[in-house]
Design an enzyme around this catalytic site. Structure first.
Site, mmCIF file in Angstrom:
data_model
loop_
_atom_site.group_PDB
_atom_site.id
_atom_site.type_symbol
_atom_site.label_atom_id
_atom_site.label_comp_id
_atom_site.label_asym_id
_atom_site.label_seq_id
_atom_site.Cartn_x
_atom_site.Cartn_y
_atom_site.Cartn_z
ATOM 1 N N GLU A 32 -12.944 -0.763 4.595
ATOM 2 C CA GLU A 32 -11.691 -1.516 4.456
ATOM 3 C C GLU A 32 -11.541 -2.477 5.639
ATOM 4 O OE1 GLU A 32 -8.976 -2.054 2.321
ATOM 5 O OE2 GLU A 32 -8.451 -3.340 4.008
ATOM 6 N N ILE A 48 6.181 -0.083 -10.604
ATOM 7 C CA ILE A 48 6.538 0.462 -11.913
ATOM 8 C C ILE A 48 5.314 1.124 -12.531
ATOM 9 C CG2 ILE A 48 7.442 -0.102 -14.230
ATOM 10 C CD1 ILE A 48 9.346 -0.814 -11.857
ATOM 11 N N HIS A 50 4.115 1.345 -15.770
ATOM 12 C CA HIS A 50 4.431 0.723 -17.061
ATOM 13 C C HIS A 50 4.091 1.670 -18.202
ATOM 14 C CE1 HIS A 50 5.332 -3.207 -15.398
ATOM 15 N NE2 HIS A 50 4.261 -3.099 -14.627
ATOM 16 N N VAL A 173 -16.603 -6.545 4.794
ATOM 17 C CA VAL A 173 -17.907 -6.788 4.169
ATOM 18 C C VAL A 173 -18.100 -8.296 4.093
ATOM 19 C CG1 VAL A 173 -19.264 -6.546 2.048
ATOM 20 C CG2 VAL A 173 -17.862 -4.624 2.891
ATOM 21 N N ILE A 336 -7.854 -6.587 -11.021
ATOM 22 C CA ILE A 336 -6.894 -5.477 -11.176
ATOM 23 C C ILE A 336 -5.488 -5.976 -10.848
ATOM 24 C CG2 ILE A 336 -6.443 -3.049 -10.668
ATOM 25 C CD1 ILE A 336 -9.202 -3.542 -11.866
ATOM 26 N N SER A 342 -0.322 1.368 -12.348
ATOM 27 C CA SER A 342 -0.145 2.365 -13.413
ATOM 28 C C SER A 342 -1.491 2.882 -13.904
ATOM 29 C CB SER A 342 0.574 1.734 -14.615
ATOM 30 O OG SER A 342 1.591 0.882 -14.214
#
Ligand SMILES: Cc1cc2nc3c(=O)[nH]c(=O)nc-3n(C[C@H](O)[C@H](O)[C@H](O)COP(=O)(O)OP(=O)(O)OC[C@H]3O[C@@H](n4cnc5c(N)ncnc54)[C@H](O)[C@@H]3O)c2cc1C
Length: 479
Positions: A32, A48, A50, A173, A336, A342
């Protein structure tokens, strides 16, 4: 060290894959670029869960959204993160829009969403008295929920770490190459080697994909701006209130959060800056104006902060998941955008199964599926709180007055794996600094605790990693 899998990106997608992959025997590492998990889009969204009526039937988005939403309650209990199934309403303001609402209803049925119903305007106002008079009907989805996106991501990461996953932070990276049947993952801290790579780099996932494949991906950062209101405003509505979706997304919502605040937003603007998470006067004004079309008397004097997040909008508006056809062992977890949060539990399972099958890994007998969150003394009975403070007086010391966060909770947040190393790391784990004063009182105390626990001088500590230092000059007494 040769890893079986390197996951690039410690957002909710990367940590969900890590958690699911840690059920198997392979050696696993999450790389990361920031100082913590949950520093990208996963920290700035509507939170949320969904129901799953928005996505096109048959798409990965539809399948994984519904699957993720169905497992969220059980996952939140297993990993101890905040989630509430409060249901959502999509408002229709005009009879002319009714066919659009009915289309969403039918699409939801086709996607396998349970409990959908079209309600009249009066039924909606009986449930939500502040919904505006111009609402003529709404789609009610009782399976929709709200979640703490930080809590969920930390829970997934901690459980993955508990089951052997390594985390390398502050590591970007920068290149990818194939040599001797392995992926050479070039970083700003040297080369790492792995048999497989999962590309879960959020808005940057297309850039990494395009380093290894001749079939290019294209991702546009699509900015969403929000206003967050104080807890005093949190009960203004009790369900998530959407508007009919537009060309760029699900429109502006009004929703309570799991912690009792009220959230208004987001906008949807395509931008070129992959780091463009600034808010704008124009964007926030649009949020307030549009939210007021759904809900009357919004207590906007209670706004305590604003923020923005970037959707990783892929040109085909679909999740791009799986092994890249011309890059063996390189798996995409790209595009994404919403409903990514969700869908994360289902994305994690899907990719972990694919990677494990590629590597021929077997399930571990010693996998630990559960994780306990940070104890919140305020949620305990008086007797249990007394016992906690007696055992550990740090739970009797309030550090953040707005959110009543104790020293004990902050120390726990720092001592976990992966633990907090910055002011924002503490904030997202404990809520210290998330209240009305936004850290004005507690920030210096939190810095002292971080300095003492990590053995890092105060002037080296940051708000959110990188160059975001908060104090100039050396405080020799701080360590
Ligand atoms: C405005 C908005 C509202 C949304 N609302 C909802 C919602 O209500 N419900 C829902 O389900 N979804 C929602 N989403 C979508 C959801 O937030 C995302 O789908 C999800 O957070 C994406 O997670 P991720 O892990 O893929 O990406 P990220 O969280 O962005 O994680 C990617 C990580 O990769 C790291 N990284 C990038 N490049 C590199 C590199 N070269 N080396 C190392 N690390 C790297 C980044 O630092 C980052 O931490 C919303 C999104 C936005 C923007």
């Amino acid at each position: 060290m040769i890893y079986d899998t390197i996951i690039i990106g410690g957002g909710v997608s990367g940590t969900a894959v890590a958690r699911e992959l840690s059920r198997y025997t392979g050696k696993l590492c999450v790389v990361e670029r920031c100082e913590d998990v949950c520093c990208g889009t996963s920290k700035a969204n509507s939170a949320i869960v969904h129901a799953g009526f928005d996505a096109k039937p048959g798409s990965l988005m539809a399948k994984l959204n519904v699957a993720g939403s169905k497992t969220m309650a059980a996952l939140s209990r297993e990993l101890d993160f905040p989630y509430r199934q409060i249901g959502s309403l999509v408002l229709c303001w005009d009879e002319a829009q009714r066919p659009q609402l009915e289309h969403l209803y039918r699409q939801g049925l086709e996607n396998g969403v349970e409990g959908l119903e079209i309600l009249s305007g009066d039924q909606v106002r009986a449930m939500e008295p502040h919904v505006t008079q111009n609402c003529v009907a709404a789609l009610w989805a009782p399976s929709a929920g709200i979640v703490c996106p930080f809590g969920m991501t930390f829970a997934l990461a901690e459980n993955a770490a508990r089951n052997g996953a390594e985390f390398r932070f502050d590591t970007t990276v920068t290149g990818l190459a194939r040599a001797d049947g392995l992926w050479q993952v070039q970083t700003d801290r040297g080369i790492l080697q792995a048999r497989t790579v999962v590309n879960a780099a959020g808005v940057y996932a297309a850039r990494l994909h395009n380093l290894v494949s001749s079939h290019p991906l294209h991702i546009t950062p699509r900015k969403g701006e929000y206003c967050l209101l104080d807890k005093q405003a949190g009960s203004h509505v009790s369900h998530t209130i959407f508007q009919l979706p537009g060309k760029l997304g699900k429109g502006v919502l009004v929703t309570p959060t799991v912690h009792g605040n009220l959230l208004l937003g987001p906008t949807a603007t395509d931008i070129e800056d992959f780091e463009g998470v600034n808010t704008t006067a124009q964007g926030l004004e649009a949020v307030l104006r549009t939210a007021a079309l759904s809900v009357d008397n919004l207590p906007t004097r209670q706004i305590i902060t604003s923020f923005a997040g970037l959707r990783a909008h892929e040109d085909g508006h679909e999740f791009v998941l799986g092994e890249v056809s011309d890059a063996p062992g390189f798996f995409d977890c790209a595009g994404i955008e919403s409903p990514g949060l969700s869908s994360a539990p289902a994305i994690g399972i899907l990719l972990a199964e694919q990677v494990a099958a590629k590597l021929g890994l077997s399930r571990r007998a010693d996998f630990v599926p559960t994780r306990k969150g940070i104890v919140n003394p305020a949620a305990l009975s008086f007797k249990a709180r007394q016992a906690l403070v007696r055992d550990n007086p740090a739970y009797g010391q309030i550090i953040c007055r707005c959110e009543s966060v104790t020293e004990g909770e902050i120390l726990d947040a720092i001592r976990r794996t992966p633990g907090a190393r910055s002011l924002d790391g503490v904030k997202r784990r404990t809520r210290a600094g998330m209240g009305r004063c936004q850290g004005g009182f507690c920030a210096p105390r939190v810095l002292e605790l971080l300095s003492r626990e990590l053995g890092v001088p105060m002037d080296q500590l940051t708000k959110a990693g990188g160059g975001s230092r908060l104090i100039a000059g050396t405080n020799k007494d701080s360590v």
